[in-house]
Enzyme design. Structure first.
Site, mmCIF file in Angstrom:
data_model
loop_
_atom_site.group_PDB
_atom_site.id
_atom_site.type_symbol
_atom_site.label_atom_id
_atom_site.label_comp_id
_atom_site.label_asym_id
_atom_site.label_seq_id
_atom_site.Cartn_x
_atom_site.Cartn_y
_atom_site.Cartn_z
ATOM 1 N N GLY A 206 0.839 -1.188 0.000
ATOM 2 C CA GLY A 206 0.000 0.000 0.000
ATOM 3 C C GLY A 206 0.868 1.229 0.000
ATOM 4 O O GLY A 206 2.056 1.173 -0.334
ATOM 5 N N ASP B 64 -9.998 6.348 9.126
ATOM 6 C CA ASP B 64 -9.875 5.926 7.727
ATOM 7 C C ASP B 64 -10.583 4.596 7.497
ATOM 8 O O ASP B 64 -10.066 3.721 6.806
ATOM 9 C CB ASP B 64 -8.393 5.816 7.348
ATOM 10 C CG ASP B 64 -8.179 5.774 5.824
ATOM 11 O OD1 ASP B 64 -9.088 6.223 5.088
ATOM 12 O OD2 ASP B 64 -7.138 5.280 5.382
#
Length: 383
Positions: free
Chosen positions: A82, A194
């Protein structure tokens, strides 16, 4: 024509980790690039921009290979990467179990701040012990990087699972488990900041795990200090990880107050949860916009996008989701627990009627028995 920034750069831009000069150049690019604006709005962690250098284009020496060792862990395979780290499956020979190793990405800019974010994730996970939150086993260093050893979840992300439609009852089951993980974080004094399908794992046996607490912060606004005493760990406070006028989190799932730079709390996590739930139920996110401003405006005005597919979802579920998507945080549910209670399955009507009938019959039977006892007692006294 300049090529598009790589995904890691866009994520750093959102997280406020770019230098002012670099941020200015990205802003200039975004003004003329619809594709990049949509990537920012969509928040798809796996998407690679056309023409952008892929994050996997690292030299072999930068990547760990099967058989390599980190501390006592033996790397088996690379699972993915990521914006902040690369994840490997590895063996822990001392305890005889497989683990997931999350390693700071080797080519990362602003490396020290990313390192602090990874350590913050470790501190957040260390405060949580819940079946719907991925378990942290260990934290260590390798070369000049940091790694986390975590529970290895064999399965898929919720984002991948949502690519195919599922019965609404199954969607609610999965999301209620994820919501329990968020509720556990709130109970521990943390706000995730998030939550999104890409940050939620669905195990092969159906168990759901909330992950990626890299930008988690304290639930109370006045808790600006690090999660751990700075003398015990070199971790910066959230004030150092958030730049004025910039954002932490993925815009498509962020509450409108966060897009305006306000403080994150349990209500903003609730909003993100309901955005993802709406997407899973109806095949589309509730709010649309070609820019961050349009996205925030749609959320502020409550302009819900029409469903992509027709689903016979009970009215009470629709009402609960819409309440969680309210522009005003105070109009949402007071807590994740109350939202989950509103989404909980209701008893089948015939079963509820039978239960009610049984209760009434029991009460009548008790009263009848009581009356009979009184009569018998009275007769004895007369004798």
């Amino acid at each position: 024509m300049h090529s598009c920034p790589e995904e890691a750069t866009l994520t750093d831009f959102l997280a406020g980790l770019l230098s002012e000069e670099h941020r200015t150049s990205v802003l200039a690019h975004l003004e003329g690039c619809t594709d990049c604006r949509w990537v920012l709005a969509a928040g798809n962690d796996t998407q690679v921009l056309a023409g952008a250098p892929k994050a996997s284009a690292q030299t072999p020496s930068q990547l760990l290979l099967p058989g390599d060792k980190l501390s006592r862990y033996v790397v088996r395979e690379r699972l993915g990467s990521g914006a902040m780290g690369v994840v490997y499956a590895a063996d822990d020979p001392e305890l005889g179990r497989r683990v997931a190793l999350k390693m700071l990405r080797p080519e990362g800019r602003q490396r020290e701040e990313l390192r602090q974010r990874l350590l913050r994730e470790a501190q957040a996970l260390a405060r949580l012990d819940h079946p719907n939150v991925v378990t942290l086993y260990d934290v260590g260093t390798h070369a000049d990087g940091v790694f986390l050893a975590m529970e290895l979840v064999e399965g898929t992300t919720l984002a991948e699972w949502m690519r195919e439609p599922h019965p609404w009852k199954e969607v609610l089951r999965v999301f209620r488990e994820a919501g329990k993980g968020l509720a556990a974080a709130h109970a521990a004094g943390l706000v995730h900041r998030d939550f999104k399908p890409a940050n939620t794992l669905l195990g092969k046996e159906g168990r759901v795990f909330v992950t990626d607490f890299g930008i988690a912060g304290p639930l109370q606004q006045d808790e600006g200090a690090p999660l751990q005493d700075p003398d015990k760990a070199p971790v910066a406070s959230m004030k150092h990880l958030t730049r004025t006028g910039q954002l932490l989190g993925t815009p498509a799932y962020m509450a409108p107050e966060l897009l305006e730079g306000q403080h994150a709390d349990a209500h903003s996590d609730e909003f993100s949860f309901c955005v993802a739930l709406h997407e899973a139920l109806f095949g589309v996110r509730p709010f649309q916009g070609a820019t961050l401003q349009e996205l925030a405006q749609a959320a502020r005005q409550g302009r819900i996008s029409p469903p992509k597919r027709e689903v016979k979802v009970p009215a009470r579920v629709r009402r609960a989701v819409l309440r969680g998507l309210s522009a005003n945080p105070e109009e949402r549910f007071p807590s994740m627990e109350s939202l989950l209670a509103a989404l909980a399955p209701r008893p089948i009507r015939w079963l509820a009627r039978m239960t009610a009938t049984a209760v009434v019959a029991g009460v009548l039977g008790t009263l009848a028995a009581y009356g009979l006892t009184q009569r018998e007692g009275g007769h004895c006294e007369q004798e």
